[in-house]
Design an enzyme around this catalytic site. Structure first.
Site, PDB file in Angstrom:
ATOM      1  N   PRO A 244      41.013  38.526  32.066  1.00  0.00           N
ATOM      2  CA  PRO A 244      41.909  38.715  30.929  1.00  0.00           C
ATOM      3  C   PRO A 244      41.980  40.153  30.404  1.00  0.00           C
ATOM      4  O   PRO A 244      42.677  40.405  29.431  1.00  0.00           O
ATOM      5  CB  PRO A 244      41.310  37.800  29.865  1.00  0.00           C
ATOM      6  CG  PRO A 244      39.845  37.794  30.179  1.00  0.00           C
ATOM      7  CD  PRO A 244      39.749  37.880  31.670  1.00  0.00           C
TER       8      PRO A 244
ATOM      9  N   SER B 188      39.193  42.611  29.894  1.00  0.00           N
ATOM     10  CA  SER B 188      38.135  43.303  29.158  1.00  0.00           C
ATOM     11  C   SER B 188      37.888  44.678  29.768  1.00  0.00           C
ATOM     12  O   SER B 188      37.833  45.691  29.056  1.00  0.00           O
ATOM     13  CB  SER B 188      36.844  42.472  29.139  1.00  0.00           C
ATOM     14  OG  SER B 188      36.397  42.234  30.448  1.00  0.00           O
TER      15      SER B 188
ATOM     16  N   GLU C   2      46.778  41.049  38.736  1.00  0.00           N
ATOM     17  CA  GLU C   2      46.141  39.733  38.573  1.00  0.00           C
ATOM     18  C   GLU C   2      46.928  38.701  39.368  1.00  0.00           C
ATOM     19  O   GLU C   2      48.150  38.674  39.320  1.00  0.00           O
ATOM     20  CB  GLU C   2      46.086  39.353  37.074  1.00  0.00           C
ATOM     21  CG  GLU C   2      45.662  37.937  36.778  1.00  0.00           C
ATOM     22  CD  GLU C   2      44.304  37.556  37.362  1.00  0.00           C
ATOM     23  OE1 GLU C   2      43.335  38.326  37.256  1.00  0.00           O
ATOM     24  OE2 GLU C   2      44.229  36.454  37.940  1.00  0.00           O
TER      25      GLU C   2
ATOM     26  N   CYS D 110      30.095  39.040  38.821  1.00  0.00           N
ATOM     27  CA  CYS D 110      29.140  38.471  37.865  1.00  0.00           C
ATOM     28  C   CYS D 110      28.347  37.373  38.572  1.00  0.00           C
ATOM     29  O   CYS D 110      28.110  36.314  38.017  1.00  0.00           O
ATOM     30  CB  CYS D 110      29.847  37.957  36.611  1.00  0.00           C
ATOM     31  SG  CYS D 110      31.157  36.775  36.952  1.00  0.00           S
TER      32      CYS D 110
HETATM   33  C1  LIG Z   1      35.984  38.326  37.583  1.00  0.00           C
HETATM   34  S1  LIG Z   1      37.595  37.909  37.135  1.00  0.00           S
HETATM   35  C2  LIG Z   1      38.192  39.392  36.452  1.00  0.00           C
HETATM   36  C3  LIG Z   1      37.733  39.680  35.063  1.00  0.00           C
HETATM   37  C4  LIG Z   1      38.383  40.931  34.530  1.00  0.00           C
HETATM   38  N1  LIG Z   1      38.141  42.068  35.378  1.00  0.00           N
HETATM   39  C5  LIG Z   1      37.902  41.257  33.134  1.00  0.00           C
HETATM   40  O1  LIG Z   1      36.984  42.065  32.997  1.00  0.00           O
HETATM   41  O2  LIG Z   1      38.467  40.735  32.155  1.00  0.00           O
HETATM   42  C6  LIG Z   1      38.413  37.887  38.656  1.00  0.00           C
HETATM   43  C7  LIG Z   1      39.921  37.735  38.530  1.00  0.00           C
HETATM   44  O3  LIG Z   1      40.482  37.831  39.837  1.00  0.00           O
HETATM   45  C8  LIG Z   1      41.597  36.982  39.917  1.00  0.00           C
HETATM   46  N2  LIG Z   1      41.832  36.778  41.366  1.00  0.00           N
HETATM   47  C9  LIG Z   1      41.395  35.800  42.179  1.00  0.00           C
HETATM   48  N3  LIG Z   1      41.783  36.018  43.426  1.00  0.00           N
HETATM   49  C10 LIG Z   1      42.469  37.188  43.423  1.00  0.00           C
HETATM   50  C11 LIG Z   1      43.133  37.941  44.425  1.00  0.00           C
HETATM   51  N4  LIG Z   1      43.139  37.546  45.706  1.00  0.00           N
HETATM   52  N5  LIG Z   1      43.768  39.081  44.048  1.00  0.00           N
HETATM   53  C12 LIG Z   1      43.759  39.498  42.767  1.00  0.00           C
HETATM   54  N6  LIG Z   1      43.143  38.823  41.774  1.00  0.00           N
HETATM   55  C13 LIG Z   1      42.510  37.679  42.105  1.00  0.00           C
HETATM   56  C14 LIG Z   1      41.156  35.760  39.135  1.00  0.00           C
HETATM   57  O4  LIG Z   1      42.262  34.999  38.706  1.00  0.00           O
HETATM   58  C15 LIG Z   1      40.388  36.383  37.988  1.00  0.00           C
HETATM   59  O5  LIG Z   1      41.216  36.605  36.890  1.00  0.00           O
END
Ligand SMILES: C[S@@+](CC[C@H](N)C(=O)[O-])C[C@H]1O[C@@H](n2cnc3c(N)ncnc32)[C@H](O)[C@@H]1O
Length: 479
Positions: A129, A131, A150, A248
């Site tokens: 989202p 951060s 995203e 994480c």
């Molecule tokens: C660990 S979370 C990111 C959190 C974000 N960086 C933050 O700090 O708020 C990983 C994100 O990657 C997205 N995601 C999953 N597969 C992906 C892909 N192939 N390409 C780009 N984003 C992807 C997910 O929907 C998720 O929102």
């Protein structure tokens, strides 16, 4: 202790195979079952750290600095008040001055901070989202471009809302599988953050069910995606650029082995940067390779993994691709530019908006610096800030103009009381104590930060908060 936390024994057996000798499994389990300290990051685009600390003092928040992030603080209150403190519903949060962010999640942008410079073109490849996007944007201080990508549509919406709340002007959003960047944007970026989708093993303190569907098989599956993403990120990085990879989660399958995959693919072009001196005490988490493997018991945080790489020289593009279709924006014509600037001067005393004004039909946008360099490479979901829309007699300003540039106004601003702000976020008009002679638009502020627009109307201000941002029945836990 939160005994409802689910920790499968197969997971613990796996952990024991790679837990460093100096750490104990008992401490690990103990930490996983204890509540997480609340942490926030000050959005320096809207509030200084000094102002934040004054707010804490006034509000009886004890703020303890997070050693690796100058803008990050652990927040505590007295025990009986603690249970009622929903930080997301406080004035300082609603005004965009802080972001609720777990302490270890501040580490990946910190690892990029020293390499970010004015005018950079940067990428946050898996960003919702937001951060870390907002942390990186604060480090960029409105200059250069940050592409926040995203894959998930619903999470992209949350990302867009967060960017508006935080008053960020230099972000462009895109909605792709991150694997496309290497082909479409080969060697375009100065810095890239890949905060990869992962199995989330480090997040049990926040989410007691995080390990419910845990299996080695799913770790292996996610690692395949991570390997494709890290390869794409490296391809998209300029020679001399910096890539930070983070998760994480704790398993080496999704961490060290993904990094090793990158090194094996580009042995001559990639250099690992040792993170042992990133902050005082970082050596406790540093692996033999120079990565940070943050176990929850090390700093009383969530589990995290961070690696930083330098790209030593150019690599051949694998499968070059080009976007089709025309770019739907053009430079804002002179007449409308003059009209917009005269509205801003007359109503708010704002005499200039730094950046490039663009138009698409009736919409007026302000693009990030240098955006033209990458504008034709991919399709973007939104670029920069929607300033307003033109109509027959002028320009109607947009909410995000106010959250981003409202601080520049020298007139027609109104600092809301807590009651007025509650009405504003609930979508109601704002009552004034006295009838005003002022007319036209007004920038509303809270905690010294611009939060949106209204319209003077005798004894009230008409609410212009966009419908999708109205929080019906919001219970604001004022402090
Ligand atoms: C660990 S979370 C990111 C959190 C974000 N960086 C933050 O700090 O708020 C990983 C994100 O990657 C997205 N995601 C999953 N597969 C992906 C892909 N192939 N390409 C780009 N984003 C992807 C997910 O929907 C998720 O929102």
């Amino acid at each position: 202790m939160d005994k409802s936390t689910y920790i499968p024994s197969a997971f613990l057996d796996d952990i024991k195979t790679y837990l460093p000798d100096h750490l104990s499994i008992e401490d690990f389990i103990d930490k996983c079952q204890s509540p997480l300290r609340r942490a926030v990051r000050v959005n320096t685009l809207k509030m200084s750290i000094t102002e934040f600390l004054a707010y804490c003092e006034k509000s009886d928040w004890q703020a303890e600095p997070i050693p690796w992030c100058e803008e990050g603080f652990w927040i505590a209150r007295s025990e009986q008040e603690e249970a009622n403190l929903a930080i997301g519903n406080t004035d300082i949060h609603l005004s965009g001055c802080i972001y609720v962010q777990e302490a270890s999640s501040m580490l990946p942008p910190t690892a990029l901070k020293s390499t970010i410079s004015s005018g950079d073109i940067n990428l946050d490849m898996a960003s919702a989202p937001g951060s870390k996007t907002s942390q990186l944007a604060a480090y960029m201080d409105g200059r250069g471009v940050l592409i926040a990508n995203e894959l998930s549509s619903s999470r992209l919406k949350a990302l867009a809302a967060n960017m508006k709340r935080m008053g960020i002007r230099n972000v462009a959003l895109s909605h792709f599988d991150g694997c496309i960047f290497g082909d479409y944007m080969h060697e375009c970026f100065d810095n890239i953050l890949l905060d990869a989708p992962c199995s989330g093993e480090g997040t049990v303190r926040k989410d007691p069910n995080a390990l419910k569907n845990w299996s080695i098989e799913s770790n292996v599956e996610i690692a395949q995606v991570q390997k494709q993403l890290i390869d794409s990120a490296f391809q998209a990085l300029k020679p001399g650029g910096t890539l930070v990879y983070s998760t994480c989660t704790l398993t080496p399958l999704e961490n060290q082995q993904v990094c090793q995959h990158l090194i094996d693919n580009y042995p001559q072009a990639v250099a690992v940067e040792n993170l042992s001196t990133l902050f005082e005490g970082a050596e406790k988490a540093t692996t033999s390779e120079g990565y940070l493997h943050v176990w929850p018991q090390l700093y009383d945080s969530e589990g995290f993994f961070i690696a930083r790489f330098k790209k030593l020289h150019s690599v051949a593009v694998k499968n070059p691709k080009q976007k089709k279709g025309a770019f739907p924006f053009e430079e804002l014509d002179k007449k409308t530019t003059q009209l917009l600037l005269s509205v801003l001067k007359k109503q708010f005393g704002i005499t200039q908006l730094d950046g490039k004004l663009m138009q698409r039909d009736k919409e007026v946008w302000l693009f990030p610096d240098n955006f033209e360099v990458i504008q034709d490479k991919i399709k973007y979901s939104r670029i920069g800030i929607l300033i307003g829309t033109t109509h027959k007699n002028g320009v109607r300003l947009e909410h995000e103009f106010a959250t981003t540039f409202g601080h520049l106004a020298s007139k027609n601003t109104l600092a809301l009381t807590k009651e007025q702000a509650k009405d504003y976020f609930n979508g109601k008009d704002i009552r004034l104590d006295e009838v005003t002679k002022l007319t036209g638009e007004v920038i509303l502020t809270l905690c010294g930060s611009a939060i949106g627009l209204g319209k003077w109307q005798k004894n009230k201000v008409k609410n212009s908060l966009p419908r999708d941002l109205i929080k019906d029945g919001l219970l604001i836990t004022w402090v």
